[in-house]
Design an enzyme around this catalytic site. Structure first.
Site, PDB file in Angstrom:
ATOM      1  N   CYS A 104      -5.691   3.862   3.336  1.00  0.00           N
ATOM      2  CA  CYS A 104      -6.659   2.743   2.503  1.00  0.00           C
ATOM      3  C   CYS A 104      -6.513   1.585   1.977  1.00  0.00           C
ATOM      4  CB  CYS A 104      -7.213   3.658   1.017  1.00  0.00           C
ATOM      5  SG  CYS A 104      -8.066   5.345   2.241  1.00  0.00           S
ATOM      6  N   ALA A 128       8.021   2.430  -9.001  1.00  0.00           N
ATOM      7  CA  ALA A 128       8.319   1.419  -8.322  1.00  0.00           C
ATOM      8  C   ALA A 128       9.024   1.942  -7.031  1.00  0.00           C
ATOM      9  CB  ALA A 128       8.786   0.610  -9.048  1.00  0.00           C
ATOM     10  N   ARG A 154      -0.118   7.106   8.659  1.00  0.00           N
ATOM     11  CA  ARG A 154      -0.840   5.868   8.585  1.00  0.00           C
ATOM     12  C   ARG A 154      -0.370   4.917   7.694  1.00  0.00           C
ATOM     13  NH1 ARG A 154      -6.873   7.644   9.139  1.00  0.00           N
ATOM     14  NH2 ARG A 154      -5.892   9.000   7.450  1.00  0.00           N
TER      15      ARG A 154
HETATM   16  C1  UDX Z   1      -6.429   5.549  -2.406  1.00  0.00           C
HETATM   17  C2  UDX Z   1      -6.751   5.889  -3.536  1.00  0.00           C
HETATM   18  O1  UDX Z   1      -6.304   6.250  -4.309  1.00  0.00           O
HETATM   19  C3  UDX Z   1      -8.307   6.920  -3.459  1.00  0.00           C
HETATM   20  O2  UDX Z   1      -9.292   6.780  -4.865  1.00  0.00           O
HETATM   21  C4  UDX Z   1      -9.001   6.317  -2.826  1.00  0.00           C
HETATM   22  O3  UDX Z   1     -10.690   6.454  -2.106  1.00  0.00           O
HETATM   23  C5  UDX Z   1      -8.303   5.703  -0.776  1.00  0.00           C
HETATM   24  O4  UDX Z   1      -7.229   5.500  -1.548  1.00  0.00           O
HETATM   25  P1  UDX Z   1      -4.403   7.385  -1.186  1.00  0.00           P
HETATM   26  O5  UDX Z   1      -4.474   6.366   0.636  1.00  0.00           O
HETATM   27  O6  UDX Z   1      -4.161   8.750  -0.222  1.00  0.00           O
HETATM   28  O7  UDX Z   1      -6.038   6.911  -1.729  1.00  0.00           O
HETATM   29  O8  UDX Z   1      -3.216   7.474  -2.036  1.00  0.00           O
HETATM   30  P2  UDX Z   1      -2.864   7.082  -3.656  1.00  0.00           P
HETATM   31  O9  UDX Z   1      -2.470   8.289  -4.241  1.00  0.00           O
HETATM   32  O10 UDX Z   1      -3.445   6.451  -4.240  1.00  0.00           O
HETATM   33  O11 UDX Z   1      -1.230   6.001  -2.999  1.00  0.00           O
HETATM   34  C6  UDX Z   1      -1.455   4.760  -2.160  1.00  0.00           C
HETATM   35  C7  UDX Z   1      -0.117   4.608  -1.656  1.00  0.00           C
HETATM   36  O12 UDX Z   1       0.329   3.841  -3.103  1.00  0.00           O
HETATM   37  C8  UDX Z   1       0.896   5.673  -1.216  1.00  0.00           C
HETATM   38  O13 UDX Z   1       1.839   4.866  -0.573  1.00  0.00           O
HETATM   39  C9  UDX Z   1       1.809   5.967  -2.455  1.00  0.00           C
HETATM   40  O14 UDX Z   1       3.319   6.147  -2.056  1.00  0.00           O
HETATM   41  C10 UDX Z   1       1.494   4.482  -2.878  1.00  0.00           C
HETATM   42  N1  UDX Z   1       1.902   4.305  -4.737  1.00  0.00           N
HETATM   43  C11 UDX Z   1       0.892   4.796  -5.988  1.00  0.00           C
HETATM   44  C12 UDX Z   1       3.086   3.480  -5.052  1.00  0.00           C
HETATM   45  O15 UDX Z   1       4.072   2.972  -4.170  1.00  0.00           O
HETATM   46  N2  UDX Z   1       3.508   3.740  -6.593  1.00  0.00           N
HETATM   47  C13 UDX Z   1       2.294   4.219  -7.592  1.00  0.00           C
HETATM   48  O16 UDX Z   1       2.698   4.336  -8.642  1.00  0.00           O
HETATM   49  C14 UDX Z   1       1.283   5.106  -7.498  1.00  0.00           C
END
Ligand code: UDX
Length: 433
Positions: A260, A252, A327
């Site tokens: 993405c 959380a 971004r």
């Molecule tokens: C994501 C996908 O994971 C990847 O497979 C895809 O190809 C591209 O998009 P990315 O955007 O690099 O990757 O980041 P990711 O690690 O997935 O986190 C995305 C967002 O979710 C971040 O802002 C992160 O802080 C947030 N997040 C992630 C949470 O708030 N809680 C979580 O438990 C996990």
């Protein structure tokens, strides 16, 4: 294999340099000449751990090169990966003009069999459009195949994700295309899913939408925890131990950002709408994500009472750790809202300061967390960089005007922070202090 990567952004550079590392000959191209010129000089435009070294090594071994000429890339390569951006249009739909443009160029320049692989995140049926566009613009009768091979790279660990993927998804409609891609990925020895093109396209959007759903689910639960005094970390742990659920993506916080999830959830809602299905669940996922920032701002107000003229130190600007990418970073929205209320904002981030300087104004950029803390009324954790987990808290306490930490990523233990003399406010954490 000779490979062309069209679009030398984040996905293109990681994919290209990793394929080169596996022993292929790769040409990366881009319509941004300046970017290609910089890359030729060894300047990598993004921060991704290990990428610069990988590029340098493979350029040295002559397995990787950069060229501004899409013609050269298409003529020299049997397999062509399209890795151009598919940004959001104002209405949330994906803008596919980059893909269409590249496809027309490929059609014009190809002079013998080519396998065209879409790697960018695209709506289902884009493969069909690519095929039709090539058939329309091709000059001679040349055979070709189209395939979908979505990327699942996470920023900050993209090279490891490429080299050790959970799965590789290959959407094809010919034996030739299937064999080329199986051969290309053979050295990774990873689970392969061979499917049709449309299913492969859907897998990408469905996976990201599902992960975003997990995040919004736990964020919604964090509100319930706040109201009841339960602890969201304990709840996530208890849920995650069930193997059908899993602990991953149940952290959380202030919500998901980046290039993405926000874009892909929007695009997927639109795709479904166009297909005649109202994916209400995803609309709610998006809504909860937006509300999470308001939830954080409410906490700041509740702690500080009046925001005007208060100095707020922001720890972390990138949308997640180990990247300089800002971004759609929640930090930007939080800073904007605080400034609108008249707060003085100080910021620190281990990597994202140069990019932040280009977009933030009236902000004091600090070179370390201690300069940030000096005379601040509170510290706000926005990105969970490892560096923030090991700060000298007693020093911070002395520097702050008041010992208040609002932790938007739940990186500290409430009880410990209380012991150290802080008022600590997390997201859905059991309250102490
Ligand atoms: C994501 C996908 O994971 C990847 O497979 C895809 O190809 C591209 O998009 P990315 O955007 O690099 O990757 O980041 P990711 O690690 O997935 O986190 C995305 C967002 O979710 C971040 O802002 C992160 O802080 C947030 N997040 C992630 C949470 O708030 N809680 C979580 O438990 C996990």
């Amino acid at each position: 294999m000779n490979i062309a990567i069209i679009g030398s952004g984040y996905v293109g550079l990681v994919t290209g340099s990793c394929f080169a590392e596996l022993g292929n000959k790769v040409i990366c191209t881009d319509n941004n000449r300046k970017k290609i010129e910089s890359l030729k000089q060894g300047i990598v435009p993004i921060y991704e751990p290990g990428l610069e070294e990988l590029i340098r090594n493979n350029v040295k071994r002559k397995r990787l090169k950069f060229s501004p000429s899409i013609k050269e890339a298409v003529r020299d390569s049997e397999v062509i990966f399209i890795t151009v951006g598919t940004p959001s249009l104002e209405n949330g739909e994906a803008d596919l003009t980059g893909i269409e443009n590249v496809t027309r160029n490929i059609a014009v320049y190809m002079n013998t069999y080519r396998l065209i692989v879409e790697k960018s995140t695209v709506p289902v049926e884009t493969g069909n459009w690519i095929k039709r566009t090539i058939q329309t613009y091709i000059k001679k009768k040349i055979s070709f195949d189209v395939a979908s091979n979505p990327e699942f790279l996470r920023e900050g660990q993209a090279i490891n994700d490429f080299m050790h993927p959970d799965r590789i998804v290959i959407g094809v409609e010919s034996k030739r295309a299937k064999e080329i891609l199986i051969n290309l990925y053979k050295p990774l020895n990873a689970p392969l899913l061979i499917t049709d093109i449309k299913s492969a396209e859907l897998i990408k959007h469905a996976s990201n939408a599902f992960l975003a759903t997990k995040i919004s689910f736990i964020n919604a639960l964090s509100r319930i925890c706040d109201k009841t005094g339960a602890d969201v970390k304990e709840v996530a742990m208890g849920m995650g131990l069930d193997r059908r659920i899993g602990r991953a993506f149940l952290d959380a916080g202030i919500g998901y950002g980046g290039s993405c999830f926000p874009k892909d959830v929007d695009a997927f809602i639109k795709i479904c709408e166009k297909l005649g299905y109202d994916f209400g669940l995803l609309k709610e996922v998006k809504k909860i994500n937006q509300q999470q920032i308001e939830f954080m701002l409410r906490k700041i107000k509740d702690a500080l009472w009046i925001i005007k003229d208060k100095t707020i130190g922001i720890l972390g600007l990138s949308f997640k750790p180990n990247t300089d990418d800002i971004r759609n970073a929640p930090s930007l929205e939080i800073i904007k809202a605080l400034q609108a209320e008249g707060a003085k904002v100080k910021v620190y981030d281990p990597q994202a300061l140069p990019k932040a300087r280009a977009v933030l104004s009236n902000v004091k950029f600090c070179l370390n967390p201690y300069i940030l803390a000096r005379d601040s009324d509170c510290l706000l954790v926005v990105t969970e960089w490892d560096e923030f987990k090991e700060l000298d808290f007693l020093r911070l306490k002395k520097l702050l005007k008041r010992p208040l930490i609002i932790d938007g990523r739940n990186i500290y233990e409430p009880k410990l922070m209380q012991k150290l003399g802080f008022t600590y406010i997390g997201i859905g954490r059991k309250p102490y202090g």
